[in-house]
Each structure stands twice: as C-alpha cells, then as structure tokens.
Design a protein around this motif. Structure first.
Motif, PDB file in Angstrom:
ATOM      1  N   ASP A   1       0.837  -1.202   0.000  1.00 26.41           N
ATOM      2  CA  ASP A   1       0.000   0.000   0.000  1.00 26.41           C
ATOM      3  C   ASP A   1       0.867   1.245   0.000  1.00 26.41           C
ATOM      4  OD1 ASP A   1       0.659   0.763   2.768  1.00 26.41           O
ATOM      5  OD2 ASP A   1      -0.743  -0.781   3.421  1.00 26.41           O
ATOM      6  N   VAL A   2       0.218   2.387  -0.268  1.00 27.55           N
ATOM      7  CA  VAL A   2       0.891   3.682  -0.285  1.00 27.55           C
ATOM      8  C   VAL A   2       0.094   4.649   0.557  1.00 27.55           C
ATOM      9  CG1 VAL A   2      -0.289   4.332  -2.434  1.00 27.55           C
ATOM     10  CG2 VAL A   2       1.782   5.548  -1.739  1.00 27.55           C
ATOM     11  N   THR A   3       0.784   5.452   1.353  1.00 32.51           N
ATOM     12  CA  THR A   3       0.181   6.547   2.107  1.00 32.51           C
ATOM     13  C   THR A   3       0.713   7.854   1.550  1.00 32.51           C
ATOM     14  OG1 THR A   3       0.036   5.201   4.119  1.00 32.51           O
ATOM     15  CG2 THR A   3      -0.135   7.588   4.393  1.00 32.51           C
ATOM     16  N   PHE A   4      -0.208   8.753   1.186  1.00 34.58           N
ATOM     17  CA  PHE A   4       0.161  10.048   0.612  1.00 34.58           C
ATOM     18  C   PHE A   4       0.373  11.044   1.749  1.00 34.58           C
ATOM     19  CE2 PHE A   4      -1.483  13.965  -1.827  1.00 34.58           C
ATOM     20  CZ  PHE A   4      -0.202  14.304  -2.244  1.00 34.58           C
ATOM     21  N   ILE A   5       1.604  11.536   1.901  1.00 38.98           N
ATOM     22  CA  ILE A   5       1.942  12.467   2.973  1.00 38.98           C
ATOM     23  C   ILE A   5       1.837  13.909   2.497  1.00 38.98           C
ATOM     24  CG2 ILE A   5       3.800  13.205   4.528  1.00 38.98           C
ATOM     25  CD1 ILE A   5       4.712  10.261   4.575  1.00 38.98           C
ATOM     26  N   GLY A   6       2.169  14.161   1.230  1.00 44.52           N
ATOM     27  CA  GLY A   6       2.106  15.514   0.681  1.00 44.52           C
ATOM     28  C   GLY A   6       3.178  15.705  -0.363  1.00 44.52           C
ATOM     29  N   ASN A   7       2.897  16.567  -1.340  1.00 43.12           N
ATOM     30  CA  ASN A   7       3.794  16.809  -2.468  1.00 43.12           C
ATOM     31  C   ASN A   7       4.207  15.480  -3.092  1.00 43.12           C
ATOM     32  OD1 ASN A   7       4.951  18.867  -4.111  1.00 43.12           O
ATOM     33  ND2 ASN A   7       6.960  18.278  -3.348  1.00 43.12           N
TER      34      ASN A   7
ATOM     35  N   ARG B   1      -7.213   7.600  -9.711  1.00 41.77           N
ATOM     36  CA  ARG B   1      -7.776   7.807  -8.387  1.00 41.77           C
ATOM     37  C   ARG B   1      -7.068   8.942  -7.681  1.00 41.77           C
ATOM     38  NH1 ARG B   1      -8.128   6.909  -3.064  1.00 41.77           N
ATOM     39  NH2 ARG B   1      -9.710   5.533  -2.152  1.00 41.77           N
ATOM     40  N   ALA B   2      -7.824   9.943  -7.229  1.00 39.78           N
ATOM     41  CA  ALA B   2      -7.248  11.032  -6.443  1.00 39.78           C
ATOM     42  C   ALA B   2      -7.007  10.554  -5.018  1.00 39.78           C
ATOM     43  CB  ALA B   2      -8.184  12.239  -6.446  1.00 39.78           C
ATOM     44  N   LEU B   3      -5.934  11.055  -4.417  1.00 40.54           N
ATOM     45  CA  LEU B   3      -5.550  10.696  -3.055  1.00 40.54           C
ATOM     46  C   LEU B   3      -5.718  11.891  -2.127  1.00 40.54           C
ATOM     47  CD1 LEU B   3      -2.211   8.698  -3.497  1.00 40.54           C
ATOM     48  CD2 LEU B   3      -4.244   7.859  -2.337  1.00 40.54           C
ATOM     49  N   GLU B   4      -6.289  11.674  -0.960  1.00 44.80           N
ATOM     50  CA  GLU B   4      -6.308  12.690   0.072  1.00 44.80           C
ATOM     51  C   GLU B   4      -5.026  12.593   0.890  1.00 44.80           C
ATOM     52  OE1 GLU B   4      -8.598  14.983   0.470  1.00 44.80           O
ATOM     53  OE2 GLU B   4      -9.920  14.201  -1.110  1.00 44.80           O
ATOM     54  N   ARG B   5      -4.565  13.713   1.424  1.00 44.04           N
ATOM     55  CA  ARG B   5      -3.394  13.663   2.303  1.00 44.04           C
ATOM     56  C   ARG B   5      -3.689  12.794   3.521  1.00 44.04           C
ATOM     57  NH1 ARG B   5      -2.950  17.692  -0.584  1.00 44.04           N
ATOM     58  NH2 ARG B   5      -0.981  18.653  -1.190  1.00 44.04           N
ATOM     59  N   GLY B   6      -2.749  11.915   3.843  1.00 47.08           N
ATOM     60  CA  GLY B   6      -2.930  11.008   4.953  1.00 47.08           C
ATOM     61  C   GLY B   6      -3.658   9.724   4.590  1.00 47.08           C
ATOM     62  N   GLU B   7      -4.189   9.640   3.369  1.00 47.69           N
ATOM     63  CA  GLU B   7      -4.940   8.457   2.954  1.00 47.69           C
ATOM     64  C   GLU B   7      -3.990   7.337   2.543  1.00 47.69           C
ATOM     65  OE1 GLU B   7      -8.507   7.220  -0.200  1.00 47.69           O
ATOM     66  OE2 GLU B   7      -7.493   9.167  -0.374  1.00 47.69           O
ATOM     67  N   THR B   8      -4.394   6.113   2.855  1.00 48.04           N
ATOM     68  CA  THR B   8      -3.650   4.924   2.462  1.00 48.04           C
ATOM     69  C   THR B   8      -4.473   4.130   1.462  1.00 48.04           C
ATOM     70  OG1 THR B   8      -2.503   4.787   4.604  1.00 48.04           O
ATOM     71  CG2 THR B   8      -2.591   2.776   3.278  1.00 48.04           C
TER      72      THR B   8
END
Length: 266
Positions: free
Chosen positions: A8-14, A252-259
């Motif tokens: 999985d991937v977690t989006f932290i920012g940038n 798929r768009a990712l929200e910050r903090g989303e996994t």
C-alpha cells in the motif's frame, strides 16, 4: 492476507509517500516543512509551501530506505535533512549522490536503467532508475538530474507488484520505452502540478499528465505533487478533466494522509 504480503501507499504531501511492500518500507522524496516554509530551487529561485504534510517524520514506522527522485528543496527539504539519520540508505541519481555524500548521508546513485536489489524473508525488492527530463531543451541542463523509478516487489520468486514513480519529468514520447522494457505497470505515482518558473514548464501539467497516462496505461494511476507549493500552476482538476475527456479510467485522487492498497489484481 498477512501484513507481510500487503502492498500500500500513504500520501503524505507533495511527492512524499510511504510505501509498504510486504516486509519492505520505503519513503519517497521526503519533505516535512510546514505550510509557510520556504524551499530553494537553485539559481536564486525559491518557493513557499502552501499546505502542511499529513505526517511528521517522527510519525513514520521504521524505514528500510529513502527513494529520492532528485535534489530539489521541495523533494528533500531542510526539515527532512535534519530528521533523516545519516545511516538510512538513500537511492537517488548519481548527481544527488555526490552532493549528499558530502553531507555524510548513505547514498546509492543509479544511472538510468541500472537497478539495485534487496532480499528479505523470501521477498525481493528491486529499484530501477528510469529516464526523466525536468526542463525543456537546454534548460534541463541547468536543473538537477531527475529520475523516475520502477519498483518491483516479488514474493518467493513470483512478481507481486510493478510500480512506476515518474519523478519530476516532463512528458516526452520516448518515455514509452519504459513500458517496452518493463512490461505492464500495475500502478503509477505521477508527479503533476504544472510547475512554472520564468514562464517555463518544469513538471507535467494536466494535459501532459494525461498524455503519459495514456502512453503507460497503468492499471491504477495515483496523482501526487500538484498543489503543495506556489510554483505549481496546474491544479489536480486539470488532470482529472483531461483523463475523463480521453476516457482514461482507473485514475484515483488521493487525500493527504490516505492509504490506498496497491495490487496487481486492481
């Protein structure tokens, strides 16, 4: 499924993400400065961060390595330089390797198409450096070398995931060689934003991002790197609209903090 077999991937920012691929944990392009902080882009240029990262470095699990696409302040900022232990391996371009070694970081520089492998508990992680161009024409020579990355994860000799991270490249037709050499891509983390300095486009905008998505045809496309800094001029909506108009699905768009789960069965 056992956590040791999850991906999985977690989006932290940038361009900062946390990748958990079975027994391996990776951090990409670490930037942890708060909103309002300034980062330098070279040649006297700088930009200001507009949004806070979703996590601090202290919130992360133990890491195996850092994957750094290139040495720009919005991808490896002051907060990250202070937080990362010098013994944590960094995989990056040969140019960035030379600079980071002078700061006593543990680095591996990968020329384009070269690869490095790690093995643990019957699992294999392979990172291959892929081509990228940060600027148009001769301007590219004034900017840091940039690399895309192919991350391959195998379990007991069986392929489980093939992930392409574009890095801060512009779209060019020759990037089609990635699919020719590497085969089908399960997931792609695409750097967007339409970054502009002095009117020059330095990262893919919505149109170029859709061009690359259509060229690579991954099973899942996850856009990142699009609104954290003031130099980014192409919002995420530009890319999503272009993809919708071209009937490019599985974006798929990712929200910050989303996994989000990454799987070849997507």
């Amino acid at each position: 499924m056992s956590p040791a077999l999850d991906a999985d991937v977690t989006f932290i920012g940038n361009a900062t993400t946390l990748l958990r691929l079975g027994t391996f944990t990776l951090l990409t392009d670490p930037a942890f400065g708060p909103a309002g902080s300034r980062v330098h882009l070279g040649w006297g240029a700088w930009t200001r961060r507009l949004r806070d990262p979703a996590m601090a470095y202290a919130d992360l699990p133990p890491l195996d390595l850092v994957l750094l696409s290139h040495l720009h302040g919005d991808h490896f900022d002051r907060a990250a330089r202070r937080a990362l232990p010098s013994t944590l391996p960094i995989v990056t371009t040969p140019q960035a390797q030379r600079r980071l070694r002078r700061r006593d970081f543990t680095t591996t520089g990968l020329p384009t198409w070269d690869a490095r492998e790690w093995r643990r508990d019957g699992q294999l992680l392979r990172i291959t450096a892929l081509p990228g161009r940060h600027g148009p024409g001769l301007v590219d020579r004034l900017l840091p070398d940039v690399m895309g990355s192919l991350i391959e994860w195998e379990v007991d000799g069986a392929p489980r995931l093939r992930l392409y991270i574009t890095g801060d490249t512009l779209y060019r037709p020759h990037l089609g060689e990635i699919r020719q050499r590497c085969g089908e891509i399960d997931a792609m983390l695409i750097h967007l934003g339409g970054t502009r300095l002095l009117g020059l486009l330095l990262t893919m905008d919505g149109r170029q991002g859709a061009d690359l998505t259509g060229l690579i045809r991954p099973r899942l496309t996850l856009p990142i790197h699009y609104d954290d800094y003031a130099v980014m001029k192409s919002p995420l909506s530009d890319f999503l609209t272009e993809c919708r108009n071209r009937s490019l699905t599985r974006v798929r768009a990712l929200e910050r903090g989303e996994t989000v789960a990454l799987s070849p069965a997507l």
